[in-house]
Design a protein around this motif. Sequence first.
Motif, PDB file in Angstrom:
ATOM      1  N   PHE A   1      58.566  24.966  24.838  1.00 22.67           N
ATOM      2  CA  PHE A   1      59.949  24.998  25.312  1.00 22.67           C
ATOM      3  C   PHE A   1      59.988  25.244  26.821  1.00 22.67           C
ATOM      4  O   PHE A   1      60.681  24.539  27.567  1.00 22.67           O
ATOM      5  N   LEU A   2      59.251  26.230  27.291  1.00 24.46           N
ATOM      6  CA  LEU A   2      59.237  26.552  28.715  1.00 24.46           C
ATOM      7  C   LEU A   2      58.456  25.524  29.530  1.00 24.46           C
ATOM      8  O   LEU A   2      58.823  25.211  30.670  1.00 24.46           O
ATOM      9  N   GLN A   3      57.367  24.998  28.953  1.00 17.48           N
ATOM     10  CA  GLN A   3      56.549  24.000  29.637  1.00 17.48           C
ATOM     11  C   GLN A   3      57.396  22.806  30.092  1.00 17.48           C
ATOM     12  O   GLN A   3      57.351  22.388  31.248  1.00 17.48           O
TER      13      GLN A   3
ATOM     14  N   GLY B   1      60.791  22.643  29.766  1.00 15.25           N
ATOM     15  CA  GLY B   1      62.043  23.080  30.362  1.00 15.25           C
ATOM     16  C   GLY B   1      61.931  23.149  31.879  1.00 15.25           C
ATOM     17  O   GLY B   1      62.852  22.762  32.606  1.00 15.25           O
ATOM     18  N   ALA B   2      60.789  23.621  32.365  1.00 15.30           N
ATOM     19  CA  ALA B   2      60.568  23.703  33.811  1.00 15.30           C
ATOM     20  C   ALA B   2      60.577  22.317  34.449  1.00 15.30           C
ATOM     21  O   ALA B   2      61.010  22.144  35.591  1.00 15.30           O
ATOM     22  N   TRP B   3      60.085  21.329  33.721  1.00 19.78           N
ATOM     23  CA  TRP B   3      60.048  19.948  34.209  1.00 19.78           C
ATOM     24  C   TRP B   3      61.452  19.341  34.192  1.00 19.78           C
ATOM     25  O   TRP B   3      61.874  18.673  35.123  1.00 19.78           O
ATOM     26  N   GLY B   4      62.184  19.574  33.105  1.00 20.38           N
ATOM     27  CA  GLY B   4      63.515  19.009  32.967  1.00 20.38           C
ATOM     28  C   GLY B   4      64.505  19.528  33.985  1.00 20.38           C
ATOM     29  O   GLY B   4      65.530  18.896  34.250  1.00 20.38           O
ATOM     30  N   ALA B   5      64.218  20.694  34.577  1.00 24.41           N
ATOM     31  CA  ALA B   5      65.135  21.285  35.558  1.00 24.41           C
ATOM     32  C   ALA B   5      65.333  20.386  36.778  1.00 24.41           C
ATOM     33  O   ALA B   5      66.376  20.467  37.441  1.00 24.41           O
ATOM     34  N   TYR B   6      64.351  19.532  37.081  1.00 25.15           N
ATOM     35  CA  TYR B   6      64.473  18.705  38.283  1.00 25.15           C
ATOM     36  C   TYR B   6      64.081  17.238  38.105  1.00 25.15           C
ATOM     37  O   TYR B   6      64.473  16.375  38.899  1.00 25.15           O
ATOM     38  N   LEU B   7      63.304  16.914  37.072  1.00 22.66           N
ATOM     39  CA  LEU B   7      62.660  15.599  37.011  1.00 22.66           C
ATOM     40  C   LEU B   7      63.645  14.436  37.040  1.00 22.66           C
ATOM     41  O   LEU B   7      63.421  13.450  37.743  1.00 22.66           O
ATOM     42  N   THR B   8      64.721  14.509  36.277  1.00 20.16           N
ATOM     43  CA  THR B   8      65.659  13.384  36.209  1.00 20.16           C
ATOM     44  C   THR B   8      66.745  13.436  37.278  1.00 20.16           C
ATOM     45  O   THR B   8      67.497  12.471  37.439  1.00 20.16           O
TER      46      THR B   8
ATOM     47  N   THR C   1      60.699  19.132  24.135  1.00 17.94           N
ATOM     48  CA  THR C   1      61.776  18.204  24.461  1.00 17.94           C
ATOM     49  C   THR C   1      63.128  18.905  24.428  1.00 17.94           C
ATOM     50  O   THR C   1      64.001  18.643  25.259  1.00 17.94           O
ATOM     51  N   ILE C   2      63.312  19.812  23.479  1.00 16.70           N
ATOM     52  CA  ILE C   2      64.557  20.588  23.418  1.00 16.70           C
ATOM     53  C   ILE C   2      64.715  21.428  24.688  1.00 16.70           C
ATOM     54  O   ILE C   2      65.810  21.525  25.255  1.00 16.70           O
ATOM     55  N   GLY C   3      63.613  22.021  25.161  1.00 15.14           N
ATOM     56  CA  GLY C   3      63.646  22.769  26.415  1.00 15.14           C
ATOM     57  C   GLY C   3      64.020  21.885  27.583  1.00 15.14           C
ATOM     58  O   GLY C   3      64.803  22.275  28.463  1.00 15.14           O
ATOM     59  N   PHE C   4      63.471  20.661  27.599  1.00 17.99           N
ATOM     60  CA  PHE C   4      63.769  19.679  28.649  1.00 17.99           C
ATOM     61  C   PHE C   4      65.263  19.363  28.657  1.00 17.99           C
ATOM     62  O   PHE C   4      65.910  19.320  29.715  1.00 17.99           O
ATOM     63  N   ILE C   5      65.836  19.155  27.465  1.00 22.08           N
ATOM     64  CA  ILE C   5      67.260  18.850  27.344  1.00 22.08           C
ATOM     65  C   ILE C   5      68.114  20.018  27.838  1.00 22.08           C
ATOM     66  O   ILE C   5      69.077  19.826  28.601  1.00 22.08           O
ATOM     67  N   CYS C   6      67.764  21.221  27.417  1.00 18.80           N
ATOM     68  CA  CYS C   6      68.548  22.408  27.801  1.00 18.80           C
ATOM     69  C   CYS C   6      68.610  22.577  29.310  1.00 18.80           C
ATOM     70  O   CYS C   6      69.687  22.845  29.874  1.00 18.80           O
TER      71      CYS C   6
ATOM     72  N   ILE D   1      67.127  13.762  23.536  1.00 10.23           N
ATOM     73  CA  ILE D   1      67.582  14.048  22.174  1.00 10.23           C
ATOM     74  C   ILE D   1      66.942  13.059  21.198  1.00 10.23           C
ATOM     75  O   ILE D   1      66.516  13.420  20.096  1.00 10.23           O
ATOM     76  N   SER D   2      66.854  11.805  21.630  1.00 12.67           N
ATOM     77  CA  SER D   2      66.172  10.795  20.818  1.00 12.67           C
ATOM     78  C   SER D   2      64.705  11.162  20.624  1.00 12.67           C
ATOM     79  O   SER D   2      64.133  10.962  19.547  1.00 12.67           O
ATOM     80  N   GLU D   3      64.105  11.722  21.684  1.00  8.30           N
ATOM     81  CA  GLU D   3      62.704  12.158  21.581  1.00  8.30           C
ATOM     82  C   GLU D   3      62.515  13.165  20.455  1.00  8.30           C
ATOM     83  O   GLU D   3      61.537  13.097  19.701  1.00  8.30           O
ATOM     84  N   THR D   4      63.442  14.114  20.350  1.00  6.63           N
ATOM     85  CA  THR D   4      63.279  15.168  19.345  1.00  6.63           C
ATOM     86  C   THR D   4      63.230  14.592  17.939  1.00  6.63           C
ATOM     87  O   THR D   4      62.551  15.134  17.058  1.00  6.63           O
TER      88      THR D   4
END
Length: 423
Positions: free
Chosen positions: A17-19, A21-28, A150-155, A273-276
Motif C-alpha cells: 500500500f505504501l510502496q 502510494g508514494a508513487w501515485g502521489a506524483y506519477l500521473t 494499486t489501492i494505495g496508488f489510487i488513494c 481501479i481497473s488494476e485492482t
Amino acid sequence: MDSEITGMKFRLTVMNFLQFGAWGAYLTSMGTYLWSIGLGTNIGIFYAMQGIVSLFMPALMGIIADRWIQANKVYSLSHCLCGIFFLAAGYYGMISGKDVNLYILFTLYSLSVAFYMPTLALANSVAYTCLDMVRLDPIRYFPSIRIFGTIGFICTMWITDVFGFQSNHNQFIFSGILELLLALYIFTLIPPCPTSKDNKITSLVNAFGLRAFTLFKEKKIALFFIFSMLLGVSLQITNGYANPFITSFKDIPEYTNTFGVNHANILISLSQISETLCILLIPFALKRFGIKRVMLIAMLAWVLRFGLFGLGNPGPKVWMFVLSMIVYGVAFDFFNISGSLFVNKETDPSIRSSAQGLFVLMTNGIGATIGTLSAQAVVNHFVHSNSMIPQVEGWSYTWFVFAAYALVVAILFAVVFRYKHEK
C-alpha cells in the motif's frame, strides 16, 4: 501457524500500500506540474530518468540484496534516501514558484527516483521471500497482496487531486513523507531476508552477482526479456501525458466545466481501479492460458488504451476515456505482474533479487527510457505546448502513433515467442 500467516500477509499488504502510494502521489500528475511552470517540453526527460536509473540501479541493488545485505534492509534504506530527495525537490519547488531552474529540480528528482526504482524489484523479492517463509505459493497469494499497492496508488492520486496538488510542488512533499514512513515501517516490521549462503567465489560473474544475466543463454527467457523491453516502451507514456492531455481540453469552451477536465487525476484513477480487479484474474489467467497468451492480451490492451485516447474527449465521447482506463488494468497487470511471477518461476532462488532487477531493467529501464524519450519527440512534433490554440488534432495523431507501435509489437510477439503451456 495460521496467525503467523495472517500476520505476514497483513505486513506485506501494508508494505505494498505504501510502496505504490508514494508513487501515485506524483506519477500521473507531475506532467501537469511541469507544464504549469513552463517545462512542458521536458516532461519526457523527467519520466525517462525513471528508465535511465532503472538501467543499473535495480540490478545493482538486487546484487547487493542477493549477496551481501539483507533485501529488507536495502529496501528500507532505498526508500529513506528517496524520501529525503523528494522532500528537497518539493521544498525547492515551493521557494522557487514559477521560476524553477530545470537543472536543479531535475537533479533532485533524478536522485529520488534513482533510489525509488530499485524498490519495485526489491518489493517483489521481499514479498516472495516472506511468503516462502510461511510456505505460501506466491502465484496464488501474491496478487491478492499486490492489489493493495494499486489501492494505495489510487488513494494518493485522489488526495493529490482533491487537495489541489496536481499542478504544484506539494505532490513531491507528499510523496517524500510517504517514502520516509515506509522506510521506517520496513525496518521495524518486515522480517530479515536471507542472503546467498554460497560465499565461494568461482568466477567474476559470481563475484559481482551477475549470474542473472546468464538467463539470456536460454532462448525462451531471452525472448521474454526482449519483448518485455519492447512492451516496456509503453509503460510510462500515459503516466506522463494523460493528465496534461485531458486538462488541455480546458481551453475549449464546451469542455471547460466537464468533470474530467477539472479532475483529471480522479478520472485517470479509473485505470488503477481497473488494476485492482485485473490483479485478481492473474492466477486464473496464468494457469488457464499461460504466459504467452496473457502477455499477448496485455499488448492488445495497450493498443486499445492509446487508440481510445486518440478518439475520445471529455464531453460526449468521455465513454472512450473511461473504456481506455478500464483496459489499462489488463494492459499493465497482465504484463507487469504476470511477467514478475514468470521470472520468479523460471529462475533459481539464489538469484531471485538479481533476476527481478533484470526484469525491471528491461522494462522500466531500457524500454521505458526509449519509450518516454520517443514519446516526447512525438508529442513535441504534433503538439505545441506554447500555443494558445487547442491542440486536439495533434494529441489524436500522437495517441494513434503509440497505438500503432503497440500493435506491431503484439504481432511480432505472437509470431516469434514460443512457449508450451501446461494447464
